[in-house]
Scaffold this motif. Structure first.
Motif, PDB file in Angstrom:
ATOM      1  N   HIS A   6       0.816  -1.208   0.000  1.00 39.52           N
ATOM      2  CA  HIS A   6       0.000   0.000   0.000  1.00 39.52           C
ATOM      3  C   HIS A   6       0.849   1.257   0.000  1.00 39.52           C
ATOM      4  CE1 HIS A   6      -3.577  -2.307   1.976  1.00 39.52           C
ATOM      5  NE2 HIS A   6      -3.373  -2.612   0.722  1.00 39.52           N
ATOM      6  N   ARG A 279     -11.668   1.527  11.608  1.00 34.69           N
ATOM      7  CA  ARG A 279     -12.479   0.874  10.577  1.00 34.69           C
ATOM      8  C   ARG A 279     -11.711  -0.217   9.852  1.00 34.69           C
ATOM      9  NH1 ARG A 279     -14.170   6.312   9.740  1.00 34.69           N
ATOM     10  NH2 ARG A 279     -12.725   6.543   7.968  1.00 34.69           N
ATOM     11  N   ALA A 280     -10.389  -0.208   9.958  1.00 33.16           N
ATOM     12  CA  ALA A 280      -9.581  -1.252   9.322  1.00 33.16           C
ATOM     13  C   ALA A 280      -9.674  -2.527  10.154  1.00 33.16           C
ATOM     14  CB  ALA A 280      -8.127  -0.800   9.206  1.00 33.16           C
ATOM     15  N   ARG A 281     -10.098  -3.624   9.541  1.00 37.41           N
ATOM     16  CA  ARG A 281     -10.341  -4.853  10.292  1.00 37.41           C
ATOM     17  C   ARG A 281      -9.076  -5.370  10.957  1.00 37.41           C
ATOM     18  NH1 ARG A 281     -12.707 -10.514   7.832  1.00 37.41           N
ATOM     19  NH2 ARG A 281     -11.880 -11.845   9.478  1.00 37.41           N
ATOM     20  N   SER A 282      -7.959  -5.308  10.264  1.00 35.66           N
ATOM     21  CA  SER A 282      -6.713  -5.828  10.838  1.00 35.66           C
ATOM     22  C   SER A 282      -6.361  -5.095  12.124  1.00 35.66           C
ATOM     23  CB  SER A 282      -5.561  -5.708   9.828  1.00 35.66           C
ATOM     24  OG  SER A 282      -5.398  -4.351   9.434  1.00 35.66           O
ATOM     25  N   ASP A 404      -1.563  -2.483   7.883  1.00 35.42           N
ATOM     26  CA  ASP A 404      -2.131  -1.535   6.928  1.00 35.42           C
ATOM     27  C   ASP A 404      -2.008  -0.083   7.369  1.00 35.42           C
ATOM     28  OD1 ASP A 404      -3.368  -3.337   4.881  1.00 35.42           O
ATOM     29  OD2 ASP A 404      -4.354  -4.113   6.655  1.00 35.42           O
ATOM     30  N   ASP A 480      -7.502  -3.971   3.555  1.00 37.72           N
ATOM     31  CA  ASP A 480      -7.924  -2.806   4.328  1.00 37.72           C
ATOM     32  C   ASP A 480      -7.148  -1.591   3.860  1.00 37.72           C
ATOM     33  OD1 ASP A 480      -9.767  -4.003   6.043  1.00 37.72           O
ATOM     34  OD2 ASP A 480      -8.185  -4.697   7.389  1.00 37.72           O
ATOM     35  N   ARG A 481      -7.826  -0.447   3.854  1.00 43.90           N
ATOM     36  CA  ARG A 481      -7.138   0.808   3.556  1.00 43.90           C
ATOM     37  C   ARG A 481      -7.461   1.795   4.664  1.00 43.90           C
ATOM     38  NH1 ARG A 481      -5.783   0.840  -2.004  1.00 43.90           N
ATOM     39  NH2 ARG A 481      -4.748   2.807  -1.622  1.00 43.90           N
ATOM     40  N   ILE A 482      -6.456   2.249   5.360  1.00 44.55           N
ATOM     41  CA  ILE A 482      -6.673   3.149   6.479  1.00 44.55           C
ATOM     42  C   ILE A 482      -7.256   4.478   5.996  1.00 44.55           C
ATOM     43  CG2 ILE A 482      -5.534   4.405   8.354  1.00 44.55           C
ATOM     44  CD1 ILE A 482      -5.702   1.426   8.779  1.00 44.55           C
ATOM     45  N   ARG A 499      -1.104 -10.033   6.407  1.00 41.21           N
ATOM     46  CA  ARG A 499      -2.536 -10.119   6.577  1.00 41.21           C
ATOM     47  C   ARG A 499      -3.146 -11.215   5.707  1.00 41.21           C
ATOM     48  NH1 ARG A 499      -5.245  -6.849   4.507  1.00 41.21           N
ATOM     49  NH2 ARG A 499      -3.784  -5.941   3.072  1.00 41.21           N
TER      50      ARG A 499
END
Length: 503
Positions: A6, A279-282, A404, A480-482, A499
C-alpha cells in the motif's frame, strides 16, 4: 499469498536506513526499562512499607499511579511523535523517565514517591509509542516481523524478570533501602540509552500536520481512559466503595470523542486519532485481541507471586525465579514467531493463545491439587508451555494489527494499541486480585484453592481472546485501507503481506 504494498518507497524514508538494527537495539533497551518498572516494583512493596512507613493506600498508588498516567499519556505522545518527529520525542521521554526514576529513588516520604511514580508513568507513556512507531517506520516486510518479534520478547522478559531482578536488588541492598535500587538501576541504563539514541537513531523530519491543536480531543479521550482505569484500580485495591458508575461516564466521553474527532477533521484540522484506523479490520481485531489477551496472561505471574510469598513463605527472589520458565519460553518463540508471521500469520497466533490457555488452566489445576511441597517443580512445565505460546502472540499481533497503517500514523496507531493493552492489564490485575482475595476470605486462608480459582479466571480471559482470534481467522479478509485519500498508487513490484496468511 502475495499482494501489492500500500505504500510507495517515498512514503518510507527510513525503511532502508543502514542503522535500523542498531536503532532497534536502542528502542528495545528503552522499552524494556519502562515495562520492567511495571513488574519489578511489585516485589519491592514490602521494602517500601518498611523503609518509608507507607500505608496500604500509599503502596497501592505507587503501583496503580504508574499504570494510570502511563495509559493517559500514550495517545497524545503517539500523536506528538507522528507530528514532531520520533527521535526528539524518544530522547525527551527517555531523559524524563531517567530523571524521574532518580526522584523515586531519593523519595523521603510516601507522598513524594507517589507523585514521582505518577510522573514516571507519564514519562513511560511518552516514550513507548515512539518505540513501536520507530519499528513501523524503519522496517518493512519480513524484517518488520522479526523486529516486532524481538519487541514481543522484551515485553515477556520484562514481565517475568522484573520480580527476579527486584528480589536480587532487595536481597543485596537490604529490606529497608533495597527498594531505592529498584529505581536507581534505571539511571545507568537510561544514560547509556540516551547516548546511543543520539548516535544511532535516524533523524526524521516532522510531518506536516493539519491546522489546530486538538486539545479537546486530548481531554475527552484522557477523561474516558481515566474513567475506565480508576474503578479497576479501586477494585484491585479492594476499596470499600468502587465507583463503577465511571464506566458509564467513560462511554459518554468516548461517544463525544468520536463526534468531536469527526467534526474536527471535517474542518480541515488534524484530529488526535484518525478514526479510519478503527475501521480497518486488521487494526480493530488486533486491538481487541491484544487488550483481552493482556487481561488474561497478566494475572498469571501476579497471583503466582502472591501465592508463593504468602502461602509458601518464599522470598521475593525465590518467587521471582519461579516465573523464569515463562520468560525463557516466551523469549525463544518471540524471535521465531517474528520470523514466521509472514508465513503462518493468524493461525500461528491462534495456536499460541491456545497454548497459553492450556498452560494457565494446567497451572491452576496443579496448584489446586498439589498444595504442598516444592510447588515450583509442578508448575515448571505448564509455565513453560504458556511462555512458549505467549511468544507467538504479542509480537505477531503487533505486526498483523499495524500491517495496513501508514508509517506517518504509526505512532498514534501504536499508542491506541498500547492503550488497549494497558486497560487489559488493569482489568486482568483487578480480576485476578479480586478472585484471589475473595476466595481466600471465604475459604479461611486456603491459599492453593484461592490461587487456583484466580488462575482459572485468567485462563477464561485468555480463552476469550482465543475466541476473537479464531473468529477473525475463519472469516476471509479483504484488503484494508486506512485512508484511501492518502495512499499513493501501488508500486509495480509485489511485497508479501502478513494479513493474507489466513489459512
Amino acid at each position: 499469498m502475495e499482494q501489492r504494498s500500500h505504500h510507495s518507497p517515498a512514503d518510507d524514508p527510513g525503511s532502508s536506513d543502514p542503522r535500523r538494527w542498531r536503532a532497534l537495539a536502542v528502542c528495545l533497551i528503552a522499552g524494556f526499562m519502562t515495562l520492567l518498572d511495571v513488574s519489578i516494583v511489585n516485589v519491592a512493596l514490602p521494602s517500601m512499607q518498611r523503609g518509608l512507613d507507607a500505608s496500604p493506600a500509599d503502596v497501592s498508588w505507587i503501583v496503580s499511579g504508574y499504570t494510570l498516567t502511563f495509559g493517559l499519556a500514550l495517545v497524545p505522545a503517539g500523536k506528538l511523535g507522528d507530528v514532531l518527529g520520533r527521535k526528539p520525542m524518544f530522547l525527551a521521554g527517555l531523559a524524563f523517565f531517567t530523571a524521574v526514576s532518580v526522584l523515586c529513588a531519593v523519595s523521603p516520604n510516601p507522598t513524594w514517591l507517589v507523585v514521582a511514580r505518577l510522573l514516571q508513568g507519564a514519562a513511560g507513556g511518552l516514550l513507548n509509542p515512539q518505540v513501536i512507531g520507530m519499528i513501523q517506520q524503519l522496517f518493512r516486510g519480513p524484517e518488520r516481523g522479526r523486529a516486532f518479534g524481538l519487541y514481543g520478547a522484551s515485553i515477556a522478559i520484562s514481565t517475568a524478570v522484573g520480580p527476579l531482578a527486584g528480589g536480587l536488588l532487595i536481597q543485596a541492598a537490604g529490606v529497608h533501602s533495597g527498594w531505592r535500587w529498584v529505581f536507581l538501576v534505571n539511571l545507568p541504563i537510561g544514560l547509556v540509552a540516551l547516548v546511543l539514541g543520539v548516535v544511532c537513531l535516524p533523524r526524521t523530519g516532522p510531518r506536516r500536520a493539519g491546522k489546530g491543536l486538538d486539545l479537546v480531543g486530548v481531554l475527552l479521550l484522557g477523561g474516558a481512559v481515566a474513567a475506565v482505569l480508576l474503578p479497576m484500580i479501586e477494585q484491585e485495591q479492594r476499596a470499600a466503595s468502587v465507583r463503577w458508575w465511571l464506566f458509564g461516564l467513560a462511554a459518554g466521553l468516548l461517544a463525544c470523542f468520536v463526534v468531536w474527532e469527526t467534526l474536527w477533521r471535517r474542518t480541515g484540522r488534524d484530529p488526535l486519532v484518525d478514526l479510519g484506523l478503527l475501521r480497518a479490520r486488521s487494526f480493530g481485531t488486533g486491538s481487541a485481541v491484544g487488550s483481552v489477551y493482556f487481561a488474561g496472561y497478566t494475572g498469571l505471574l501476579l497471583v503466582l507471586t502472591l501465592y508463593l510469598q504468602q502461602g509458601h513463605g518464599y522470598s521475593a527472589l525465590e518467587a521471582g525465579a519461579t516465573g523464569l520458565p515463562f520468560a525463557l519460553g516466551s523469549a525463544l518463540t518471540s524471535t521465531l514467531g517474528g520470523r514466521a508471521v509472514f508465513r503462518f500469520g493468524r493461525p500461528m497466533m491462534v495456536a499460541g493463545i491456545t497454548a497459553v490457555a492450556l498452560g494457565l488452566g494446567t497451572t491452576a489445576a496443579v496448584v489446586g491439587h498439589h498444595p504442598h511441597g516444592d510447588i515450583w517443580l509442578y508448575v515448571l512445565g505448564p509455565l513453560l508451555l504458556a511462555g512458549l505460546g505467549s511468544g507467538l502472540v504479542i509480537g505477531p499481533n503487533q505486526t498483523l494489527a499495524l500491517a495496513d497503517v501508514p508509517p506517518a500514523r504509526s505512532g498514534t496507531a501504536a499508542a491506541v494499541l498500547q492503550t488497549g493493552q494497558r486497560i487489559g492489564t488493569s482489568l486482568g490485575t483487578a480480576v485476578a486480585a479480586t478472585l484471589f482475595y475473595n476466595r481466600l476470605a471465604t475459604a479461611h486462608g486456603d491459599f492453593p484453592h484461592a490461587t487456583s480459582h484466580s488462575l482459572y479466571g485468567a485462563a477464561a480471559l485468555t480463552f476469550a481472546a482465543l475466541t476473537i482470534a479464531t473468529a477473525d481467522l475463519l472469516v476471509p479478509h479483504r484488503a484494508d485501507r486506512i485512508d484511501r485519500a492518502e495512499q499513493r498508487p501501488a508500486p509495480a513490484r509485489a511485497q508479501e503481506n502478513p494479513r493474507s496468511a489466513n489459512t
